[in-house]
Design a protein around this motif. Structure first.
Motif: not given
Length: 313
Positions: A91-110
């Motif tokens: 009986e496989p467990p349910e797996i839930e994904l919860v994003p704890g923080s999100y990138d703001l626009p421009g974050a990949r500049m970092l």
């Protein structure tokens, strides 16, 4: 019972988590793969166990809620192993994904800044470059952006803009090393301040009727800025190293037509100057007009060469 996976972004301050993430982290046993996870110091009142046992974690999540605080690189291989282990259970467990923080626009500049920092320190070629040695690459990348736009190749435009952005970040990183230098934040801050200052109809209470009035305000603000810098001529700041057609067009645009001016130089130079002046009066960009003809000429020669090759065959 579920296995809840909390993800966090390395581009967001580690203590900033979503309300749902805080709720989950306080709801059950919390596990993570490394004692060095950057979020751990900020989880006040939350006990976190460091483990890396995908089979055991999958099995234990069937008995009660388990929360896995994923590494900031995504933990892809570990989570894939947990998923395989879970599927092997009766009986496989349910797996839930919860994003704890999100990138703001421009974050990949970092990420871009971090990559540039490492290249400057660890790559022999990048480490020895100067503002002067990088000039050819800056010009080359700018022209490649121009070429993709002229060709309407917008799928290639993203890559070419990235190459050009790299040159900007590179120059800012080189400048950091000077005693009187600056960094990429100074570069971004400077252009932000300038754009806010020159758009009072957006960032202040100035009202405008149309785009022409926006342009008039822009020129008036630029004139005041030049005066504050001690620049008395409207031609101060015109880059004289740019291609000649665009140079003359910018000089005429900034300095006015000055119909009384008679050019000196060769007959060809005078005629070219007159043509740029004519284009300016017609509201055309002489550089763009000539480039369009050049592209047509290239296409013609290529088609003729192709025809000649087929004839020879």
């Amino acid at each position: 019972m579920p296995l809840i996976i909390v993800t966090t972004s390395p581009r967001v301050a580690p203590g900033l988590l979503s309300e749902r993430a805080w709720e989950v982290l306080r709801s059950g046993r919390v596990l993570t793969g490394s004692a060095e996870h950057p979020v751990l110091p900020y989880l006040e009142g939350v006990e976190v166990e460091v483990r890396a046992d995908p089979v055991g974690i999958a099995a234990e999540s069937c008995e009660g809620t388990l929360v896995w605080l994923a590494a900031q690189d995504g933990d892809e291989s570990f989570l894939r192993a947990v998923g395989h282990a879970a599927l092997a259970l009766a009986e496989p467990p349910e797996i839930e994904l919860v994003p704890g923080s999100y990138d703001l626009p421009g974050a990949r500049m970092l990420d871009m800044v971090a990559v540039m920092e490492r290249l400057r320190r660890e790559c022999p070629w990048d480490g020895k470059q100067t503002h002067e040695s990088l000039v050819p690459y800056l010009l080359e990348e700018a022209y490649e952006v121009l070429e993709t736009i002229e060709a309407g190749d917008y799928s290639a435009l993203r890559e070419e803009l990235g190459d050009l952005l790299f040159q900007v970040v590179f120059h800012a990183r080189v400048a950091q090393e000077r005693a009187d230098g600056f960094d990429i934040d100074d570069v971004a801050g400077g252009i932000v301040d300038k754009l806010v200052r020159r758009h009072p109809h957006v960032f202040a209470d100035v009202e405008v009727a149309d785009a022409d009035e926006v342009n008039a305000n822009w020129e008036a603000i630029k004139k005041a800025e030049r005066a504050a810098k001690g620049e008395s001529s409207p031609l101060d700041g015109v880059p004289m190293g740019q291609p000649a057609l665009s140079l003359v067009a910018q000089l005429l645009r900034r300095g006015g037509d000055h119909a009384e001016f008679t050019p000196e130089g060769s007959d060809l130079g005078k005629r070219l100057f007159a043509l740029v002046r004519e284009a300016q009066a017609a509201g055309l960009d002489p550089e763009a007009e000539l480039r369009a003809v050049a592209r047509a000429y290239k296409a013609h020669v290529v088609s003729i060469d192709g025809l000649d090759a087929r004839t020879e065959d």
